[in-house]
Design a protein around this motif. Structure first.
Motif, PDB file in Angstrom:
ATOM      1  N   GLU A   1     -10.001  13.864   5.724  1.00  0.00           N
ATOM      2  CA  GLU A   1      -9.261  12.925   6.605  1.00  0.00           C
ATOM      3  C   GLU A   1      -9.803  13.251   8.032  1.00  0.00           C
ATOM      4  OE1 GLU A   1      -4.862  12.203   6.714  1.00  0.00           O
ATOM      5  OE2 GLU A   1      -5.308  13.227   8.417  1.00  0.00           O
TER       6      GLU A   1
ATOM      7  N   ALA B   1      -1.576   0.884   8.539  1.00  0.00           N
ATOM      8  CA  ALA B   1      -0.231   1.621   7.819  1.00  0.00           C
ATOM      9  C   ALA B   1       0.672   0.128   7.857  1.00  0.00           C
ATOM     10  CB  ALA B   1       0.026   2.524   8.547  1.00  0.00           C
TER      11      ALA B   1
ATOM     12  N   CYS C   1     -12.396   0.357  -1.972  1.00  0.00           N
ATOM     13  CA  CYS C   1     -12.860   1.850  -1.777  1.00  0.00           C
ATOM     14  C   CYS C   1     -14.389   1.834  -2.245  1.00  0.00           C
ATOM     15  CB  CYS C   1     -12.066   2.745  -2.690  1.00  0.00           C
ATOM     16  SG  CYS C   1     -12.057   4.547  -2.692  1.00  0.00           S
TER      17      CYS C   1
ATOM     18  N   LEU D   1      -4.704   4.289  10.590  1.00  0.00           N
ATOM     19  CA  LEU D   1      -4.619   5.525   9.786  1.00  0.00           C
ATOM     20  C   LEU D   1      -6.135   5.920   9.987  1.00  0.00           C
ATOM     21  CD1 LEU D   1      -2.746   4.566   6.447  1.00  0.00           C
ATOM     22  CD2 LEU D   1      -1.950   5.832   8.450  1.00  0.00           C
TER      23      LEU D   1
ATOM     24  N   ASP E   1       6.633  11.256   4.598  1.00  0.00           N
ATOM     25  CA  ASP E   1       5.539   9.950   5.110  1.00  0.00           C
ATOM     26  C   ASP E   1       5.401   8.901   3.923  1.00  0.00           C
ATOM     27  OD1 ASP E   1       2.014  10.382   5.821  1.00  0.00           O
ATOM     28  OD2 ASP E   1       3.196   8.584   5.727  1.00  0.00           O
TER      29      ASP E   1
ATOM     30  N   GLU F   1       3.466   6.805   3.274  1.00  0.00           N
ATOM     31  CA  GLU F   1       2.205   6.416   2.801  1.00  0.00           C
ATOM     32  C   GLU F   1       2.055   6.798   1.251  1.00  0.00           C
ATOM     33  OE1 GLU F   1      -1.018   8.054   5.047  1.00  0.00           O
ATOM     34  OE2 GLU F   1       0.082   7.629   6.895  1.00  0.00           O
TER      35      GLU F   1
ATOM     36  N   TYR G   1      -3.750  14.202  -4.726  1.00  0.00           N
ATOM     37  CA  TYR G   1      -3.233  12.951  -3.491  1.00  0.00           C
ATOM     38  C   TYR G   1      -1.627  13.194  -3.561  1.00  0.00           C
ATOM     39  CZ  TYR G   1      -7.937  11.106  -3.584  1.00  0.00           C
ATOM     40  OH  TYR G   1      -9.229  10.852  -3.506  1.00  0.00           O
TER      41      TYR G   1
ATOM     42  N   PRO H   1     -11.238   1.593   9.212  1.00  0.00           N
ATOM     43  CA  PRO H   1     -10.086   2.400   8.981  1.00  0.00           C
ATOM     44  C   PRO H   1      -8.751   1.401   8.301  1.00  0.00           C
ATOM     45  CG  PRO H   1      -9.795   1.928  11.417  1.00  0.00           C
ATOM     46  CD  PRO H   1     -11.471   1.568  10.839  1.00  0.00           C
ATOM     47  N   VAL H   2      -7.779   1.926   7.648  1.00  0.00           N
ATOM     48  CA  VAL H   2      -6.758   1.201   6.794  1.00  0.00           C
ATOM     49  C   VAL H   2      -5.653   1.104   7.906  1.00  0.00           C
ATOM     50  CG1 VAL H   2      -5.411   0.866   5.009  1.00  0.00           C
ATOM     51  CG2 VAL H   2      -7.741   1.873   4.612  1.00  0.00           C
TER      52      VAL H   2
ATOM     53  N   THR I   1      -4.834   4.180   1.097  1.00  0.00           N
ATOM     54  CA  THR I   1      -5.434   4.694   2.235  1.00  0.00           C
ATOM     55  C   THR I   1      -6.695   5.475   2.205  1.00  0.00           C
ATOM     56  OG1 THR I   1      -4.233   6.865   2.151  1.00  0.00           O
ATOM     57  CG2 THR I   1      -2.758   4.772   2.820  1.00  0.00           C
TER      58      THR I   1
ATOM     59  N   ARG J   1     -10.019   8.080   5.259  1.00  0.00           N
ATOM     60  CA  ARG J   1      -9.748   9.254   4.309  1.00  0.00           C
ATOM     61  C   ARG J   1     -10.869   9.047   3.156  1.00  0.00           C
ATOM     62  NH1 ARG J   1      -3.455   8.521   4.299  1.00  0.00           N
ATOM     63  NH2 ARG J   1      -3.041   9.795   6.025  1.00  0.00           N
TER      64      ARG J   1
ATOM     65  N   VAL K   1      -0.387  11.302   0.195  1.00  0.00           N
ATOM     66  CA  VAL K   1      -1.320  10.537   0.395  1.00  0.00           C
ATOM     67  C   VAL K   1      -1.458   9.236  -0.593  1.00  0.00           C
ATOM     68  CG1 VAL K   1      -3.698   9.929   0.962  1.00  0.00           C
ATOM     69  CG2 VAL K   1      -2.624  11.880   2.092  1.00  0.00           C
TER      70      VAL K   1
END
Length: 943
Positions: free
Chosen positions: A448, A421, A354, A427, A7, A9, A303, A418-419, A312, A430, A308
């Motif tokens: 998530e 990608a 955040c 995504l 991934d 991310e 993480y 949401p964020v 994100t 989270r 992750v």
């Protein structure tokens, strides 16, 4: 069980298995369901209040007065001592000696399973693990400080291990079963243990959670003296006015499964655990202070293992207790972790991207259950895609620096977006959740949002041949049945009015209640074509109005004519035929009368799915320790109940929570109101002379002084001149030695405070003494910045003096009655007369009315287990002159069968008397010597 993930991310290549949260239950201050919890969060309410009235009454009854200490404020449950013992086949006697935390955990476990859409029997015999976080043992303290008979249930009733083990035992679960105590990190560490057990294949499913109830005033008093509790009973997380945490009660349990299994089983998923971990801070400045480096290491590792990236993650539910030093340390650790992860990934985190929040501002600090409260706040926020406000926040703590970081305090409700990608795909939401124990344990979980594969699921079309559905509801009593209907109605109405949210499909509601609920005696079945009809019929039933002609209500009693249908394939085929032809009223009639219905046979197309619906409503009946003389002058417990005093109280669905205070209008608490804390028992009680002085122990690095309720400054001459550094050093060393129970030479002016045993607990007391003595206003944090006597004395010498800121009942008895001349039988009785007498003795040892015991009720169902069976059998043997073993209750498991067995044994003993039995009856006075001699001679002649 890990796998490599490519991934983009995050750069971590080792990824933990994803674990699904499929079931949830909770009881928090002001909320007993996820819907109620979200309503509290959304409305920005604070559930902190004074001790409940029944507990205040108990305190006044034991002599507490206005002068006994500060008012007790916190987040309290309205009926924490209530329990549905009969539901779990537990006798009132056993329930009285069970820690209410055990009781709460059992009810929450049942409700979590039901919330997942399963009957409890579906897990019976499975490798399901149980992991419970618990730290308080207040009920044990209360039981041990009361002067009264010791009951046989005390060991199991007060053991922390039994909190998890009893769940495994009662539900017949075969996976790992453990209680975890890492103080305020307990419940999140319990979840971590559950996740690891699932990953390693130690269990198929797991129940994990935590419970916390506060009964004793001792802990309130100690925490207050240590400066840990908020002065006005409000949690001000991250705020400049933060002055301590607020204790709270509650509990929550979640049901976990591997995500792949949950998807394959068609489960409704609340959220997904992407990663979780724990560690310890090692040796720091104090046992009770979090190590920010260890916290950063933990977050980074969780993480990284989850694959992750920090960009994100849109929200962190912080531990956030609202302490002036703890909050800044936690934020510092988060900034370090996110900065490290961003540097690793070569990305720049946008400022304020955040959010930071703390549910403790709403409901207080649930201590061993705090991690669960944080997790479920995040789960609810994901469902509603909204971040609720952190209350009581006005100005950032000056020790918290958010500039240049991605964090911002969520001080008002805001949409949770949401964020995107890198490929512009959206995504899932989270969030991270942290919990810290005051002994150095840290825990962090990455949650998530669950997005089903592909597009949003489309509700299946209703087949033309079955336009209606049968929605069954059952309960143990008529009152509970109406409460359950009312709860279901409220849930459907709330879902229907939620913006952007649809109520569950009628087919799924019917399927879940048909196959995912244990069938009980009182029943109602609604035959409806749409949700409007269902809500109309639910409202009519809840309000005791007439039902529509299509609905049926009944009681499933023992009916021999219906019992013949159970397991009969022709009867099952008949029910399936009725379903196929839409004759649902016939099925409803059969089921409400107690007839068997194989519900799965009505859903052969496989399109119905489980959904989250309100769980069972337990009866609220109060059980408490017998009324005996307490050792303490006072507790936060309710007034003690006697053996026979277990009156029913309002059902859970109708119990009003403590009044919640809107944040915008919350008044300052009156300093002279509320229940009062007792003086610690280390000091004389009324009428008791002073206790002898205890010499200082030698070789002990740290001991909390048993100071009187008002701190007493160390006697000293007037404050010395600021320029006399040597004199300052000597006096500081003397006072520090006194609070640490050391000799002055053991302190040393250049020894680190941590090396002589000074931690944050005693530092509060010592700095208070120093401030009063030298007329300064040092903070506890100064002992870490100036970490030796010499350094602190230099700072003190350079400091300009500043004003100091105002800163009929009876307890457990032996089972049955001893044999007397009038009670011991000389001749056997017939079984029918024995049944009545045995019923009386069994009711006495179980603390139940005799009319609740049926002659054909299995002993296990009425709560007779191996512990009380020993006492009951002893009473039976004493009364009837027998020597029956305890094992006979399993071979003859009802009163009728046991009476027949007892009558036969008595007859054999009269026909063939043993010498010991004859002598016993002579001593009891039921035989004279002449009769005894004839019996023995006859027996000897026959031999």
């Amino acid at each position: 069980m890990t796998h490599v993930d490519d991934d983009a991310e995050g750069s971590g290549s080792v990824r933990a298995e994803e674990i699904a949260i499929v079931g949830v239950s909770l009881r928090f201050p002001g909320a007993e369901s996820m819907d109620e919890f979200w309503q509290l969060l959304e409305e920005g309410r604070c559930a902190i209040g004074d001790l409940p009235a029944d507990r205040r009454a108990g305190r006044r009854g034991s002599g507490a007065t206005e002068q006994d200490g500060p008012a007790v404020r916190g987040g309290f449950l309205a009926d924490a001592e209530a329990f549905d013992a009969a539901f779990f086949n537990i006798s009132p006697r056993e329930a009285m000696f069970m820690d209410p935390q055990q009781r709460l955990a059992m009810e929450l476990a049942w409700q979590a399973i039901e919330d997942a859409g399963y009957r409890a029997s579906a897990l019976q015999g499975s490798r399901t693990g149980v992991f419970m976080g618990v730290a308080n043992s207040d009920y044990t303290e209360l039981a041990e400080t009361r002067h009264g008979p010791v009951d046989a249930y005390l060991p199991t009733g007060t053991s922390a291990a039994i909190i998890a083990n009893r769940i495994s035992y009662w539900f017949d679960l075969l996976g790992p079963s453990m209680t975890v105590d890492t103080a305020c990190a307990s419940s999140l560490v319990a979840v971590q243990q559950a996740v690891r057990a699932l990953e390693h294949g130690d269990c198929e499913y797991a129940l994990a959670g935590g419970v916390n109830l506060c009964w004793s005033s001792r802990r309130f008093e100690a925490l207050s003296r240590n400066g840990m509790l908020s002065g006005d009973g409000l949690c001000r997380a991250f705020d400049s006015q933060a002055d301590g945490y607020v204790r709270a009660e509650g509990g929550a349990v979640i049901l976990l499964k591997p995500l792949a299994t949950a998807v394959a089983d068609g489960d409704a998923v609340h959220a997904v655990i992407r990663g979780i971990g724990t560690n310890h801070g090692g040796r720091t400045n104090s046992l009770t202070i979090t190590n920010p480096q260890a916290h950063a290491d933990l977050v980074s590792s969780v993480y990284t293992r989850a694959g992750v990236g920090p960009g994100t993650v849109g929200y962190i539910e912080a531990h956030g207790p609202g302490t002036p030093l703890g909050d800044p340390i936690e934020v510092h650790g988060l900034k370090t972790a996110f900065g490290r992860l961003a540097e690793r990934d070569g990305v720049e985190l946008p400022a304020g991207s955040c959010g930071l929040g703390s549910v403790k501002s709403n409901i207080g600090h649930l201590e061993s259950a705090a991690g669960m409260a944080g997790m479920l706040k995040v789960v609810a926020s994901m469902k509603h895609r909204t971040l609720p406000a952190t209350l009581h926040f006005a100005k950032l703590n000056p020790l918290i620096k958010l500039d240049g970081s991605p964090f911002h305090v969520v001080d008002r409700a805001q949409p949770w977006e949401p964020v995107a990608a890198p490929d512009s795909s959206v995504l899932p939401l989270r969030a991270g959740v942290s919990s810290f124990g005051f002994g150095g344990s840290n825990a962090h979980v990455l949650l998530e949002e669950h997005l089903p594969a592909g597009s949003a699921p489309v509700q299946p079309a209703v087949a033309a041949t079955q336009p209606r559905h049968l929605v069954p509801v059952s309960a143990g009593s008529a009152q509970q049945l109406r409460s359950m209907a009312r709860n279901l109605l409220g849930s459907l109405e709330a879902a229907g009015t939620e913006p952007g949210s649809d109520a569950p499909a009628l087919r799924d509601i019917a399927y879940t209640l048909q196959t995912g609920r244990t069938e009980m005696t009182h029943r109602v079945a609604f035959v409806v074509a749409d949700l409007d009809e269902l809500t109309t019929d639910l409202r009519a039933f809840a309000d005791a109005e007439d039902l529509s002609p299509q609905c049926r209500q009944g009681t499933a009693e023992d009916r021999a004519q219906l019992a013949v249908l159970a397991g009969d394939e022709d009867a099952a085929a008949m029910v399936r035929s009725w379903g196929a032809k839409g004759k649902l009223e016939k099925i409803a009639e059969l089921w409400t009368l107690g007839g068997p219905v194989e519900w799965d046979g009505l859903h052969t197309d496989g399109e119905a799915r489980r959904v989250h619906l309100p769980a069972y409503v337990f009866q609220r009946r109060r059980y408490w320790l017998p009324a005996t003389q307490p050792d303490e002058a006072d507790t936060t417990a309710p007034a003690a109940a006697g053996r026979a005093v277990v009156p029913p109280v309002a059902e859970a669905a109708t119990v009003e929570p403590p009044p919640a205070v809107p944040v915008t209008t919350a008044p300052d608490p009156e300093p002279t109101t509320g229940a009062r804390l007792a003086v610690l028992s280390a000091y004389p009680r009324p009428g008791e002379g002073p206790r002898p002085a205890v010499p200082k122990p030698r070789g002990i690095g740290l001991r909390v002084l048993p100071a009187p309720s008002a701190p007493t400054p160390v006697t000293a001459p007037p404050a010395p001149r600021r320029t006399d550094a040597a004199d300052l050093e000597r006096q500081l060393a003397d006072s520090l030695a006194e609070v640490l129970y050391l000799e002055q030479e053991e302190v040393g002016i250049d020894r680190k405070f941590i090396d002589v045993g000074l931690d944050s607990i005693v530092a509060v007391e010592w700095i208070r003494v120093v401030n009063a003595r030298f007329e300064v206003s040092l903070g506890t944090a100064d002992v870490y910045e100036f970490s030796t006597i010499r350094e602190l004395a230099a700072e003190l010498a350079a400091t300009t003096a500043q004003p100091v800121s105002d800163g009929g009942d009876r307890g457990p008895v032996a089972a049955g009655r001893p044999a007397t001349a009038t009670e011991t039988r000389d001749a056997p009785a017939d079984p029918s007369s024995l049944v009545s007498e045995l019923t009386e003795t069994l009711a006495d040892v179980l603390y139940v009315p005799r009319e609740e015991l049926g002659a054909d009720d299995p002993f296990m169902d009425v709560g007779l287990d191996s512990i009380i069976a020993v006492e009951w059998m002893r009473a039976v043997n004493d009364r009837y002159g027998t020597d029956l073993p305890v094992a006979d209750i399993y071979e003859y498991p009802t009163l009728r069968k046991f009476a027949g067995h007892l009558a036969g044994r008595m007859a054999r003993q009269q026909d063939d008397p043993e010498i010991e039995e004859v002598l016993r009856r002579v001593m009891a006075g039921s035989l004279d010597l002449e009769q005894a001699e004839r019996m023995l001679e006859s027996h000897a002649g026959a031999a």
